[in-house]
Motif scaffolding. Structure first.
Motif: not given
Length: 70
Positions: A44-70
């Motif tokens: 369960e901890l491993e699943r939560q950690w994987a979910s957290q990493k996925e969320s953090q990567l998607s936030i970084r990806s959105c920030k990178s995309s916004n910078k590229a657009l801006g």
């Protein structure tokens, strides 16, 4: 006197390594004890950690995309 200093300096790396290993082992044991006390499965901890990493990567990806657009 200088010889003692050289010997101590030579052994310093081994001493640091032993201290770090001991500290890591103690932290690992403490963490394992806490997990057992709480009663959460490691899977369960491993699943939560994987979910957290996925969320953090998607936030970084959105920030990178916004910078590229801006």
């Amino acid at each position: 006197m200088v010889v003692i200093g050289i010997e101590m300096r030579t052994d310093l790396g081994d001493w640091i390594k032993r201290q770090l290993c001991r500290g890591v082992q103690e932290q690992g044991k403490f963490a394992q004890d806490q997990i057992e006390e709480i009663g959460i499965e490691v899977k369960e901890l491993e699943r939560q950690w994987a979910s957290q990493k996925e969320s953090q990567l998607s936030i970084r990806s959105c920030k990178s995309s916004n910078k590229a657009l801006g």
